[in-house]
Design a protein around this motif. Structure first.
Motif, PDB file in Angstrom:
ATOM      1  N   GLU A  52      48.892  -0.288 -48.533  1.00 17.94           N
ATOM      2  CA  GLU A  52      48.797  -1.030 -47.135  1.00 17.94           C
ATOM      3  C   GLU A  52      49.793   0.075 -46.537  1.00 17.94           C
ATOM      4  O   GLU A  52      49.600   0.610 -46.113  1.00 17.94           O
ATOM      5  CB  GLU A  52      49.166  -2.510 -46.883  1.00 17.94           C
TER       6      GLU A  52
ATOM      7  N   SER B 273      39.030   2.699 -49.421  1.00 20.49           N
ATOM      8  CA  SER B 273      38.035   0.755 -49.939  1.00 20.49           C
ATOM      9  C   SER B 273      37.020   1.996 -51.367  1.00 20.49           C
ATOM     10  O   SER B 273      36.296   1.054 -52.242  1.00 20.49           O
ATOM     11  CB  SER B 273      36.948   1.066 -48.796  1.00 20.49           C
TER      12      SER B 273
ATOM     13  N   GLU C 231      47.351   7.444 -41.768  1.00 16.50           N
ATOM     14  CA  GLU C 231      46.958   7.152 -40.652  1.00 16.50           C
ATOM     15  C   GLU C 231      48.133   7.820 -39.467  1.00 16.50           C
ATOM     16  O   GLU C 231      47.707   8.162 -38.214  1.00 16.50           O
ATOM     17  CB  GLU C 231      46.274   5.993 -40.506  1.00 16.50           C
TER      18      GLU C 231
ATOM     19  N   LYS D 217      41.139   4.462 -44.236  1.00 18.76           N
ATOM     20  CA  LYS D 217      40.293   3.178 -44.709  1.00 18.76           C
ATOM     21  C   LYS D 217      39.449   3.739 -45.553  1.00 18.76           C
ATOM     22  O   LYS D 217      38.708   3.144 -46.117  1.00 18.76           O
ATOM     23  CB  LYS D 217      39.763   2.761 -43.721  1.00 18.76           C
TER      24      LYS D 217
END
Length: 120
Positions: free
Chosen positions: A43, A24, A50, A20
């Motif tokens: 996404e 970002s 992940e 994440k």
């Protein structure tokens, strides 16, 4: 940061499970990727990264080579997991200082390879 530093930082963060944060900081809004195993959205790839880290965390991600040509950065890295070692090439396309496109190609490293030069 230079584009080479951004590419390396992205790999280090994502490879250590901080997906994440990597996204970002370094991924553009209109990002797309070309990994054939997942939908082409940011996404979908982030979730896959992940999930992979949770199931089989990386013990090491070491960028061995890094090349720049215009808006493109190419890295050649060693990824060590508990079950295998992999040589991975990432190709990043940048717009300004954000990654807008990504390709990745990986090859498991054979312990008994006849090639005395190795993959690096």
């Amino acid at each position: 940061m230079t584009r080479k530093e951004i590419a390396k930082s992205f790999l280090m963060l994502a490879g250590s499970g901080q997906v994440k944060e990597a996204y970002s900081k370094f991924i553009a809004r209109d990002f797309r990727h070309h990994n054939q195993y997942f939908k082409g959205s940011a996404e979908a790839l982030a979730k896959a990264m992940e999930d992979d880290y949770q199931a089989n965390p990386n013990e090491l991600v070491e960028v061995k080579h890094c090349y720049e040509d215009g808006d493109t950065i190419i890295t050649h890295s060693l990824v060590v997991k508990k079950t295998m070692e992999i040589a991975v090439v990432h190709i990043f396309r940048f717009e300004n200082d954000k990654i807008v496109e990504l390709w990745d190609l990986g090859q498991p490293i054979e312990k008994d390879s006849p090639n005395e030069n190795g993959l690096f």
